[in-house]
Design a protein around this motif. Structure first.
Motif, PDB file in Angstrom:
ATOM      1  N   PRO A 101       0.806  -1.231   0.000  1.00 11.49           N
ATOM      2  CA  PRO A 101       0.000   0.000   0.000  1.00 11.49           C
ATOM      3  C   PRO A 101       0.836   1.278   0.000  1.00 11.49           C
ATOM      4  O   PRO A 101       0.410   2.293  -0.536  1.00 11.49           O
ATOM      5  N   GLN A 102       2.055   1.236   0.564  1.00  9.78           N
ATOM      6  CA  GLN A 102       2.916   2.427   0.544  1.00  9.78           C
ATOM      7  C   GLN A 102       3.408   2.723  -0.867  1.00  9.78           C
ATOM      8  O   GLN A 102       3.606   3.876  -1.237  1.00  9.78           O
ATOM      9  N   MET A 103       3.622   1.678  -1.674  1.00  9.45           N
ATOM     10  CA  MET A 103       4.040   1.879  -3.061  1.00  9.45           C
ATOM     11  C   MET A 103       2.869   2.325  -3.929  1.00  9.45           C
ATOM     12  O   MET A 103       3.059   3.076  -4.883  1.00  9.45           O
ATOM     13  N   ARG A 104       1.647   1.871  -3.594  1.00  9.32           N
ATOM     14  CA  ARG A 104       0.461   2.312  -4.345  1.00  9.32           C
ATOM     15  C   ARG A 104       0.193   3.793  -4.106  1.00  9.32           C
ATOM     16  O   ARG A 104      -0.203   4.520  -5.010  1.00  9.32           O
ATOM     17  N   ALA A 105       0.420   4.240  -2.890  1.00  6.67           N
ATOM     18  CA  ALA A 105       0.197   5.652  -2.543  1.00  6.67           C
ATOM     19  C   ALA A 105       1.323   6.495  -3.152  1.00  6.67           C
ATOM     20  O   ALA A 105       2.414   6.001  -3.418  1.00  6.67           O
ATOM     21  N   ALA A 106       1.046   7.761  -3.367  1.00 13.71           N
ATOM     22  CA  ALA A 106       2.097   8.666  -3.840  1.00 13.71           C
ATOM     23  C   ALA A 106       3.177   8.735  -2.760  1.00 13.71           C
ATOM     24  O   ALA A 106       2.882   8.821  -1.566  1.00 13.71           O
ATOM     25  N   HIS A 107       4.420   8.662  -3.200  1.00 15.02           N
ATOM     26  CA  HIS A 107       5.560   8.681  -2.287  1.00 15.02           C
ATOM     27  C   HIS A 107       6.703   9.434  -2.966  1.00 15.02           C
ATOM     28  O   HIS A 107       6.608   9.811  -4.129  1.00 15.02           O
ATOM     29  N   VAL A 108       7.771   9.669  -2.242  1.00 12.42           N
ATOM     30  CA  VAL A 108       8.922  10.394  -2.772  1.00 12.42           C
ATOM     31  C   VAL A 108      10.060   9.393  -2.974  1.00 12.42           C
ATOM     32  O   VAL A 108      10.367   8.603  -2.091  1.00 12.42           O
ATOM     33  N   ILE A 109      10.655   9.455  -4.166  1.00 14.10           N
ATOM     34  CA  ILE A 109      11.781   8.585  -4.493  1.00 14.10           C
ATOM     35  C   ILE A 109      13.039   9.457  -4.503  1.00 14.10           C
ATOM     36  O   ILE A 109      13.106  10.445  -5.228  1.00 14.10           O
ATOM     37  N   VAL A 110      14.017   9.087  -3.678  1.00 15.26           N
ATOM     38  CA  VAL A 110      15.283   9.811  -3.612  1.00 15.26           C
ATOM     39  C   VAL A 110      16.383   8.826  -3.990  1.00 15.26           C
ATOM     40  O   VAL A 110      16.411   7.700  -3.485  1.00 15.26           O
ATOM     41  N   GLY A 111      17.264   9.263  -4.886  1.00 19.06           N
ATOM     42  CA  GLY A 111      18.341   8.384  -5.311  1.00 19.06           C
ATOM     43  C   GLY A 111      19.602   9.153  -5.595  1.00 19.06           C
ATOM     44  O   GLY A 111      19.614  10.388  -5.619  1.00 19.06           O
ATOM     45  N   ASP A 112      20.694   8.406  -5.816  1.00 20.18           N
ATOM     46  CA  ASP A 112      21.971   9.053  -6.127  1.00 20.18           C
ATOM     47  C   ASP A 112      22.542   8.551  -7.442  1.00 20.18           C
ATOM     48  O   ASP A 112      23.734   8.682  -7.691  1.00 20.18           O
ATOM     49  N   GLU A 113      21.730   7.996  -8.287  1.00 21.29           N
ATOM     50  CA  GLU A 113      22.110   7.500  -9.616  1.00 21.29           C
ATOM     51  C   GLU A 113      23.186   6.424  -9.565  1.00 21.29           C
ATOM     52  O   GLU A 113      23.842   6.170 -10.551  1.00 21.29           O
ATOM     53  N   GLY A 114      23.365   5.777  -8.429  1.00 21.68           N
ATOM     54  CA  GLY A 114      24.406   4.769  -8.376  1.00 21.68           C
ATOM     55  C   GLY A 114      24.088   3.610  -7.458  1.00 21.68           C
ATOM     56  O   GLY A 114      24.790   2.618  -7.457  1.00 21.68           O
ATOM     57  N   VAL A 116      20.789   1.867  -4.606  1.00 28.56           N
ATOM     58  CA  VAL A 116      19.371   1.620  -4.397  1.00 28.56           C
ATOM     59  C   VAL A 116      18.664   2.933  -4.063  1.00 28.56           C
ATOM     60  O   VAL A 116      19.182   3.745  -3.296  1.00 28.56           O
ATOM     61  N   ASP A 117      17.500   3.147  -4.649  1.00 31.87           N
ATOM     62  CA  ASP A 117      16.711   4.342  -4.344  1.00 31.87           C
ATOM     63  C   ASP A 117      16.083   4.224  -2.959  1.00 31.87           C
ATOM     64  O   ASP A 117      15.818   3.116  -2.468  1.00 31.87           O
ATOM     65  N   ALA A 118      15.817   5.367  -2.346  1.00 36.47           N
ATOM     66  CA  ALA A 118      15.079   5.425  -1.084  1.00 36.47           C
ATOM     67  C   ALA A 118      13.637   5.781  -1.407  1.00 36.47           C
ATOM     68  O   ALA A 118      13.374   6.688  -2.207  1.00 36.47           O
ATOM     69  N   TYR A 119      12.700   5.073  -0.822  1.00 28.54           N
ATOM     70  CA  TYR A 119      11.275   5.329  -1.008  1.00 28.54           C
ATOM     71  C   TYR A 119      10.742   5.887   0.304  1.00 28.54           C
ATOM     72  O   TYR A 119      10.845   5.241   1.348  1.00 28.54           O
TER      73      TYR A 119
END
Length: 159
Positions: A101-114, A116-119
């Protein structure tokens, strides 16, 4: 048959089009690889979504996800020329078919292009933003300290 009954009968034969939720629009989505078997369908898409669902085709409707415009902060190094050493990115995302359900909901994706992304939930993103604002203030303080030190060194050499 009177006019009221004929209108009701006609309306009963019409399949109502589902309403699109506020903040959404119908977007074309390409299903399958480009070619004669590729199909275009329309799905509700959040207004913040910047994904081109036609050029970024998927094989199955379950694979459609939404990503907003990405913002990036590039961190250079005078040892690295024009190429950034770090690039920190942030965007809004949602995966409407996820079992989480957290992935279905709008969330913020933060990454460093190198890596794993943070959700992040919106609350987590606010906490991260506060920490980054504190880091930005410290970077400015360090820049001021380095600038003052360099100016004092230059004055000492000139004297």
């Amino acid at each position: 048959m009177d006019a009221g009954k004929s209108t009701q009968a006609a309306l009963g034969a019409v399949t109502p089009f589902p309403a699109i939720a506020a903040g959404h629009h119908l977007a074309p989505v390409a299903l399958g690889a480009p070619g004669p078997k590729q199909q275009i369908v329309f799905v509700p898409c959040p207004d913040w979504c910047a994904t081109n669902h036609v050029s970024d085709y998927v094989h199955f409707l379950d694979d459609v996800d939404h990503t907003g415009e990405e913002h990036a902060a590039h961190i250079p190094s005078f040892f690295n020329g024009d190429k950034p050493v770090y690039t920190l990115t942030s965007a809004v995302g949602a995966d409407p078919m996820s079992s989480d359900p957290q992935m279905r909901a709008a969330h913020v994706i933060v990454g460093d292009e190198g890596s794993v992304d943070a959700y992040l939930t919106p609350d987590m993103a606010d906490e991260v933003a506060a920490g980054l604002e504190q880091l930005a203030a410290k970077i400015r303080e360090h820049a001021r300290t380095a600038r003052l030190h360099n100016e004092a060194q230059a004055e000492a050499v000139a004297a």
